[in-house]
Design a protein around this motif. Structure first.
Motif, PDB file in Angstrom:
ATOM      1  N   ASN A  18      98.982  12.670  62.269  1.00  0.00           N
ATOM      2  CA  ASN A  18      99.006  11.837  61.063  1.00  0.00           C
ATOM      3  C   ASN A  18      98.647  12.581  59.785  1.00  0.00           C
ATOM      4  OD1 ASN A  18      99.652   8.937  61.614  1.00  0.00           O
ATOM      5  ND2 ASN A  18      98.166   9.310  63.245  1.00  0.00           N
ATOM      6  N   CYS A  19      98.214  13.829  59.919  1.00  0.00           N
ATOM      7  CA  CYS A  19      97.731  14.597  58.763  1.00  0.00           C
ATOM      8  C   CYS A  19      98.835  14.780  57.715  1.00  0.00           C
ATOM      9  CB  CYS A  19      97.223  15.959  59.230  1.00  0.00           C
ATOM     10  SG  CYS A  19      96.575  16.967  57.894  1.00  0.00           S
ATOM     11  N   GLN A  20      98.418  14.717  56.431  1.00  0.00           N
ATOM     12  CA  GLN A  20      99.401  14.924  55.363  1.00  0.00           C
ATOM     13  C   GLN A  20      99.684  16.408  55.131  1.00  0.00           C
ATOM     14  OE1 GLN A  20      97.251  12.535  52.598  1.00  0.00           O
ATOM     15  NE2 GLN A  20      98.149  10.626  53.376  1.00  0.00           N
ATOM     16  N   ASN A  21      98.765  17.265  55.546  1.00  0.00           N
ATOM     17  CA  ASN A  21      98.982  18.713  55.375  1.00  0.00           C
ATOM     18  C   ASN A  21      98.659  19.488  56.650  1.00  0.00           C
ATOM     19  OD1 ASN A  21      99.073  18.161  52.393  1.00  0.00           O
ATOM     20  ND2 ASN A  21      96.909  17.740  52.790  1.00  0.00           N
ATOM     21  N   PRO A  22      99.330  19.206  57.744  1.00  0.00           N
ATOM     22  CA  PRO A  22      98.973  19.927  58.984  1.00  0.00           C
ATOM     23  C   PRO A  22      99.434  21.384  58.913  1.00  0.00           C
ATOM     24  CG  PRO A  22     100.928  18.589  59.337  1.00  0.00           C
ATOM     25  CD  PRO A  22     100.486  18.312  57.932  1.00  0.00           C
ATOM     26  N   SER A  40      94.906  19.856  62.052  1.00  0.00           N
ATOM     27  CA  SER A  40      94.860  18.953  60.904  1.00  0.00           C
ATOM     28  C   SER A  40      94.063  19.589  59.772  1.00  0.00           C
ATOM     29  CB  SER A  40      94.177  17.662  61.323  1.00  0.00           C
ATOM     30  OG  SER A  40      92.839  17.939  61.672  1.00  0.00           O
ATOM     31  N   CYS A  41      94.232  19.037  58.528  1.00  0.00           N
ATOM     32  CA  CYS A  41      93.513  19.630  57.392  1.00  0.00           C
ATOM     33  C   CYS A  41      92.074  19.143  57.351  1.00  0.00           C
ATOM     34  CB  CYS A  41      94.230  19.306  56.084  1.00  0.00           C
ATOM     35  SG  CYS A  41      94.022  17.584  55.560  1.00  0.00           S
ATOM     36  N   GLY A  42      91.809  17.965  57.903  1.00  0.00           N
ATOM     37  CA  GLY A  42      90.446  17.431  57.902  1.00  0.00           C
ATOM     38  C   GLY A  42      90.038  16.825  56.566  1.00  0.00           C
ATOM     39  N   GLN A  43      90.893  16.961  55.540  1.00  0.00           N
ATOM     40  CA  GLN A  43      90.514  16.545  54.177  1.00  0.00           C
ATOM     41  C   GLN A  43      91.296  15.334  53.673  1.00  0.00           C
ATOM     42  OE1 GLN A  43      88.073  18.282  52.657  1.00  0.00           O
ATOM     43  NE2 GLN A  43      87.988  19.632  54.444  1.00  0.00           N
ATOM     44  N   CYS A  44      92.548  15.202  54.130  1.00  0.00           N
ATOM     45  CA  CYS A  44      93.389  14.149  53.555  1.00  0.00           C
ATOM     46  C   CYS A  44      92.859  12.776  53.974  1.00  0.00           C
ATOM     47  CB  CYS A  44      94.847  14.335  53.980  1.00  0.00           C
ATOM     48  SG  CYS A  44      95.131  14.017  55.732  1.00  0.00           S
ATOM     49  N   LYS A  45      93.429  11.737  53.359  1.00  0.00           N
ATOM     50  CA  LYS A  45      92.938  10.382  53.616  1.00  0.00           C
ATOM     51  C   LYS A  45      93.049  10.025  55.100  1.00  0.00           C
ATOM     52  CE  LYS A  45      93.503   5.664  51.996  1.00  0.00           C
ATOM     53  NZ  LYS A  45      94.449   4.703  51.425  1.00  0.00           N
ATOM     54  N   ASN A  46      94.204  10.364  55.699  1.00  0.00           N
ATOM     55  CA  ASN A  46      94.383  10.029  57.117  1.00  0.00           C
ATOM     56  C   ASN A  46      93.344  10.717  57.992  1.00  0.00           C
ATOM     57  OD1 ASN A  46      96.535   8.269  56.832  1.00  0.00           O
ATOM     58  ND2 ASN A  46      98.070   9.897  56.902  1.00  0.00           N
ATOM     59  N   CYS A  47      93.136  12.014  57.750  1.00  0.00           N
ATOM     60  CA  CYS A  47      92.145  12.755  58.545  1.00  0.00           C
ATOM     61  C   CYS A  47      90.765  12.137  58.406  1.00  0.00           C
ATOM     62  CB  CYS A  47      92.090  14.223  58.114  1.00  0.00           C
ATOM     63  SG  CYS A  47      93.447  15.199  58.778  1.00  0.00           S
ATOM     64  N   ARG A  48      90.395  11.805  57.166  1.00  0.00           N
ATOM     65  CA  ARG A  48      89.037  11.285  56.950  1.00  0.00           C
ATOM     66  C   ARG A  48      88.853   9.917  57.608  1.00  0.00           C
ATOM     67  NH1 ARG A  48      88.389  10.503  51.622  1.00  0.00           N
ATOM     68  NH2 ARG A  48      90.389  11.400  51.015  1.00  0.00           N
TER      69      ARG A  48
HETATM   70 ZN   LIG Z   1      94.796  15.936  57.016  1.00  0.00          ZN
END
Ligand SMILES: [Zn+2]
Length: 332
Positions: free
Chosen positions: A51-55, A60-68
């Motif tokens: 679901n990450c916006q910037n995988p 995953s990026c861990g920062q985007c809204k989905n990750c958080r």
């Molecule tokens: Zn992310």
């Protein structure tokens, strides 16, 4: 958090990296393996990755809204279902499959994770089976279990199996130091006693003093050559802690063997204090310590297999006596 923050399980990470790149993520996975090796953490990381916006390659990026939102278990498109008590009931599965049928609202794909899938009642399993047979689009179901044999074969056959192995010594050590903040020395000792999982490491840390006392009780009985049939009640009284007590026994024998073989040169490799090892190690030849280690190894695998525990213990105690008697008669 990304793949690199998960200790071990490199093959599984690579598998999902490739599946995502080639668009071959399927609708249902079964994560199977021993308890507490990180299967749920892995499933949540996979939910982020998908679901990450910037995988990236690293996960995953861990920062985007989905990750958080996923990290806080607050994402509307990711659900983590656990049993209510002893069972996963049909109402829970009905709600779960209903939720799964709606399109994603925030993320790219719905990810429904079911922990302890072996707790599905038969009704609940059959209800879930319908969804596994006709999975809704844009969804992934991840079943997690440490007791695969207790799942209906029809459920297993509808999922792609992902096996998680016990963790290695260095994976456990790294996890205890880096994630749990343990002292290096303590992490080294506990990791060497707990092959395979955090569960054991944490149990050992909690019960360490008591377990060690119990181990010395057992050691004295073995050393005095108490008759095997007279030791039954001690084993009965300590049956719950027995697997961990035996792990201490194995570790102690290793210390005795290492001491004897290296003539005391590697005291820093010992699990137990040097004072408890050096004198005792001289009582037998290195070969005998090694044979006793093998007996304990056999006992551990007998107990973790299906062999009746009383039979396994009896066999172990008689072999132990035989080994010690053999050693003392060849010395005389
Ligand atoms: Zn992310």
């Amino acid at each position: 958090m990304s793949w690199s923050d998960i200790s071990g399980h490199e093959k599984q990470k690579e598998f999902f990296r490739r599946a995502a790149v080639s668009g071959r993520v399927t609708h249902a996975y079964l994560f199977s393996g021993p308890p507490r090796v990180g299967k749920t953490t892995f499933a949540l990381e996979l939910a982020k990755f998908l679901n990450c916006q910037n995988p990236t390659e690293r996960g995953s990026c861990g920062q985007c809204k989905n990750c958080r939102l996923i990290a806080n278990l607050a994402h509307p498109d990711v659900s983590l279902l656990s049993s209510a008590g002893d069972y996963l009931k049909i109402d829970q599965i009905r709600n779960f499959t209903r939720w799964l049928n709606f399109k994603p609202v925030e993320g790219k794909i719905k990810v429904g994770i079911i922990k302890e899938a072996e707790k599905l009642t038969e009704e609940a399993a059959n209800c879930l089976l319908k969804t596994l047979e006709e999975p809704p689009g844009e969804s992934v179901i991840i079943l997690i279990t440490s007791q695969r044999a207790s799942l209906l074969p029809t459920i297993i056959s509808r999922c792609q199996l992902i096996e998680f192995s016990p963790l290695s010594y260095s994976e456990i050590y790294r996890h205890l130091v880096e994630e749990k903040g343990w002292e290096e020395e303590e992490a080294r000792k506990v990791a060497s006693l707990s092959p395979g999982s955090w569960a054991k490491a944490e149990e050992i840390k909690k019960g360490k003093g008591n377990l060690e006392d119990k181990f010395w009780e057992l050691w004295n009985k073995l050393k005095d050559q108490s008759h095997p049939l007279l030791m039954g009640s001690w084993f009965y009284d300590n049956q719950e802690q027995l697997p961990l007590i035996i792990t201490f026994l194995e570790q102690y024998l290793r210390d005795l063997w290492v001491w004897k073989v290296t003539e005391g040169q590697y005291a820093d490799l010992l699990f137990f204090e040097k004072e408890k090892v050096e004198e005792e190690a001289e009582r037998q030849e290195a070969e005998t310590w090694k044979r006793l280690i093998i007996l304990v190894d056999n006992l551990i695998s007998d107990i973790s297999g299906n062999l009746n525990r009383d039979i396994a213990l009896c066999r172990f105690l008689f072999s132990w006596r035989g080994e010690c008697n053999h050693a003392s008669s060849s010395r005389n």
